[in-house]
Design an enzyme around this catalytic site. Structure first.
Site, PDB file in Angstrom:
ATOM      1  N   TRP A   3       7.202  52.546 -99.355  1.00 36.45           N
ATOM      2  CA  TRP A   3       7.560  54.260 -99.589  1.00 36.45           C
ATOM      3  C   TRP A   3       8.706  53.376-101.052  1.00 36.45           C
ATOM      4  CZ3 TRP A   3      10.001  58.495 -96.127  1.00 36.45           C
ATOM      5  CH2 TRP A   3       9.595  59.606 -96.889  1.00 36.45           C
ATOM      6  N   ASP A  26       0.937  56.532 -92.300  1.00 39.06           N
ATOM      7  CA  ASP A  26       2.411  56.150 -91.681  1.00 39.06           C
ATOM      8  C   ASP A  26       3.276  56.890 -91.044  1.00 39.06           C
ATOM      9  OD1 ASP A  26       1.775  55.123 -95.304  1.00 39.06           O
ATOM     10  OD2 ASP A  26       1.543  56.868 -95.744  1.00 39.06           O
ATOM     11  N   ARG A  79       3.242  50.013 -96.221  1.00 36.63           N
ATOM     12  CA  ARG A  79       3.142  50.276 -97.265  1.00 36.63           C
ATOM     13  C   ARG A  79       4.563  50.690 -97.919  1.00 36.63           C
ATOM     14  NH1 ARG A  79      -1.090  55.522 -98.892  1.00 36.63           N
ATOM     15  NH2 ARG A  79       0.527  56.839 -97.606  1.00 36.63           N
ATOM     16  N   ASP A 115       2.293  60.847 -90.068  1.00 40.63           N
ATOM     17  CA  ASP A 115       4.323  60.828 -90.063  1.00 40.63           C
ATOM     18  C   ASP A 115       4.295  61.493 -88.585  1.00 40.63           C
ATOM     19  OD1 ASP A 115       3.323  60.604 -92.602  1.00 40.63           O
ATOM     20  OD2 ASP A 115       4.430  62.249 -93.431  1.00 40.63           O
ATOM     21  N   THR A 121       7.661  68.484 -94.786  1.00 41.20           N
ATOM     22  CA  THR A 121       7.567  67.794 -93.709  1.00 41.20           C
ATOM     23  C   THR A 121       8.822  67.056 -92.978  1.00 41.20           C
ATOM     24  OG1 THR A 121       6.681  65.433 -95.155  1.00 41.20           O
ATOM     25  CG2 THR A 121       7.277  64.701 -93.902  1.00 41.20           C
TER      26      THR A 121
END
Length: 683
Positions: free
Chosen positions: A600, A537, A598, A510, A452
């Site tokens: 992580w 996210d 949310r 992302d 990522t």
């Protein structure tokens, strides 16, 4: 970020829609001037440089050459002096020679109602938020020209009579002046009016001010001559009864991106909003009227051309008619979307803490500017080549000025090259685009996959670095590559004191990763006046990050479905996480389909304490009524998620599933609490 809920691990493949510029930008282009940093001019290579606010020049009609005056630049050609007393302020403001006058204290006018007679070629500017003029104001007489009044609070000449006919104690009054710029002031609670533009005063720009708590806000004209040229943009006019403004016999009156507000339940009731009188030709664009009675009115002899305005809770007359003029035949400008104006001005109007607070330096190291142009007209053809040319451990700022164009490349600013600014040199953030299409699952040339963070189009790993006025995109095609992990980062930060300003950051899953150099390191990031797009996210990481006065655009996924999460913090315990303040969350997605965030816990790390606070922001109907979600087997209720004073269809009352900060708690969750001892600046 993945969508794994049942297992305490991080990522797996998900789908998203191809990247595109948010709808809010299609008409608006770039957000106009008015960031927290004041004016942003390209860094000079000279070793002696005045701060940008001391050399700032006006836009709008104040920038138009006429009457022997070329634009409005105030006292930039003179000395800079700091004043703290009425005697010193009056001494320099009335002098014949040019001055930049920094007001660094509260100055009480004596007697009450006193108006200092400002002479030509002056800049009068408040030092941050400390410059207050109490009980009086300024007067610009016939022939006075080239004057800038900025960043001041001028207040409290009120004499106890609301519609005061006995006192003419204005904040700023002009009789026959020309080339005047009034910018980023807080004007309130005076006797009679706040701003008067009278007796054929012309070439005036009034921008980014807050005008409030007064019977009469802003009057223009009052002669039979139709000569005044005036631009009024990005002003927040709140709780004023009349003249909002009243424009009489103005040859050209251009009003755009203003916010007129009559707050319900108060004693102050608006009589009317924008009024075009006499022979006035008015163009009124992309302004927002909230609760105003008779929001737009005109005389039978006047003209008003309306475009793109929003009227919410208004009543009474709303008029237009006749022909006006094309403002762009006089000067260039860029409109913000009307729907964004209230949040933009509530955060951006009035004095700025960074204007008037730095001083010129005669000993600072020379700034270095490296130019990038894809067509070969710069020193380098790629952004990475310019980054590579920055010496390791450079002691002073290096500006990488990137000319308009599309740069398809991966850019990385390594940790040993601090103080780097990458800035698009175009007039809009859309002009300069850095784009690439790696994803977490993309195979690297030497084998393996990027992961990522490695997928980022632009990575900033060096402290005290900045990215400004450009677009950063990851255009990975998820629809064609469902066989690989498709987290695809557009912009990654892994350092402290990072400024991301006036950007478009485009992606799907992302999009914007905000990290630190290591888990035990502090990494503060300040994002302002930017557009961030994504679906899953797409603002995430362990950094202490502020997203301020920005537009967060929700996108459908690659297959057209609506579902996602705005934030996914992985904040270390006892640190601040993600703060979204004074921003707008919207997008062309289904109602009640997106979570605000949310929690992580990377690799199931139970020691982290994820935090997102969303406050003073406008939430569209896309946000769920239960806006927080669990992730990886961890309950969000065990972490730190809250809201405060949000508005819009997606906002909601406090409940067990929707925590709201108390007023007392909110005082400890403000931008300054996130940034600590760091004040972001433009240099």
């Amino acid at each position: 970020m993945s969508e794994q809920h049942s297992k305490p691990r991080h990522r797996r493949s998900r789908k998203a829609l191809a990247v595109g510029i948010p709808l809010a930008l299609t008409a608006a282009g770039t957000m106009a001037y008015g960031t927290v940093f004041g004016d942003q001019q390209q860094a000079s290579a000279a070793s002696t440089a005045a701060p940008t606010w001391a050399t700032a020049t006006a836009d709008g009609f104040a920038s138009v050459n006429s009457q022997g005056q070329n634009g409005t630049y105030g006292g930039r050609d003179g000395k800079t002096v700091t004043v703290r007393t009425l005697a010193d302020l009056e001494k320099y403001a009335t002098a014949a020679e040019p001055y930049v006058i920094v007001v660094a204290a509260t100055i009480d006018m004596n007697p009450v109602g006193k108006e200092i007679k400002v002479q030509s070629d002056k800049t009068i500017v408040g030092a941050g938020t400390s410059g207050h003029i109490v009980g009086g104001g300024f007067f610009l007489g016939s022939g006075v020209h080239n004057v800038i009044i900025r960043n001041l609070t001028i207040r409290d000449a009120y004499q106890g009579i609301w519609n005061d006919k006995e006192h003419d104690f204005d904040a700023i009054q002009m009789d026959g002046a020309h080339h005047v710029w009034i910018d980023h002031n807080d004007l309130r609670h005076m006797a009679d009016g706040l701003i008067d533009v009278r007796k054929d005063t012309t070439n005036v720009t009034v921008s980014w001010n807050k005008l409030s708590q007064d019977n009469k806000a802003f009057g223009i004209g009052w002669t039979e001559n139709v000569v005044t040229d005036i631009t009024i943009h990005h002003n927040w006019i709140s709780e004023t009864e009349q003249r909002n403004p009243s424009t009489d016999n103005a040859a050209h009156a251009h009003l755009y991106n203003n916010f007129l507000e009559d707050v319900a339940g108060t004693d102050i009731k608006s009589s009317y909003g924008n009024y075009s009188r006499g022979g006035t030709a008015m163009v009124l664009e992309n302004s927002y009227f909230q609760g105003i009675n008779n929001p737009v009115i005109k005389d039978s002899t006047a003209s008003i051309v309306q475009r793109g305005n929003v009227f919410s809770g208004t009543s009474g007359r709303n008029e237009s008619g006749g022909t006006a003029f094309d403002p762009k035949s006089y000067y260039g400008y860029t409109l913000d979307q009307a729907a964004d104006v209230p949040n933009l001005l509530k955060s951006g109007a009035g004095p700025r803490s960074s204007i008037g607070t730095s001083t010129a330096s005669t000993t600072a190291a020379a700034a270095t500017t490296l130019t990038v142009a894809a067509d070969g007209s710069g020193q380098y053809r790629t952004v990475q080549a310019a980054v590579d040319a920055v010496p390791a451990n450079n002691p002073a700022r290096v500006l990488i000025s990137v000319k308009p164009g599309t740069y398809r490349e991966v850019v990385k600013v390594p940790a040993d090259k601090p103080h780097v600014t990458i800035q698009g040199s175009g007039s809009s953030r859309k002009d300069t685009v850095i784009v690439y299409n790696n994803a977490a699952g993309t195979t690297k040339p030497g084998g393996g996959t990027y992961g990522t963070p490695g997928s980022a189009t632009l990575s900033v790993q060096s402290d005290d670095s900045q990215v400004r006025n450009l677009t950063v995109t990851n255009d990975f095609d998820e629809a064609s590559h469902q066989d690989i992990a498709n987290q695809a980062v557009a912009l990654l930060t892994q350092a402290d004191k990072i400024v991301l300003d006036s950007l478009i950051v485009n992606g799907d899953q992302d999009t914007l990763e905000l990290e630190t150099a290591a888990k035990d390191k502090l990494g503060r990031v300040y994002v302002s006046n930017s557009y961030i797009t994504g679906n899953v996210d797409f603002i995430f990481g362990r950094a202490t990050a502020v997203v301020d006065r920005s537009v967060i655009t929700l996108k459908k996924r690659w297959n057209g479905t609506s579902a996602g999460y705005v934030t996914a913090p992985s904040t270390p315990a006892n640190r601040k996480g993600i703060l979204i303040d004074r921003s707008t969350v919207n997008g062309d997605v289904s109602s009640a389909s997106f979570f605000l965030g949310r929690n992580w816990h990377p690799s199931g790390d139970a020691t982290v304490d994820p935090q997102t606070t969303v406050r003073n922001s406008t939430l569209s109907a896309a946000i769920k009524s239960t806006p927080w979600s669990d992730m990886g087997g961890f309950s969000w209720k065990d972490d730190r998620f809250a809201e405060y004073q949000n508005t819009g269809a997606g906002a909601g009352p406090a409940s067990g599933d929707r925590p709201q900060l108390s007023d007392a708690q909110a005082t400890g969750q403000e931008v300054a609490d996130w940034l600590g001892d760091w004040t972001p600046t433009a240099s």
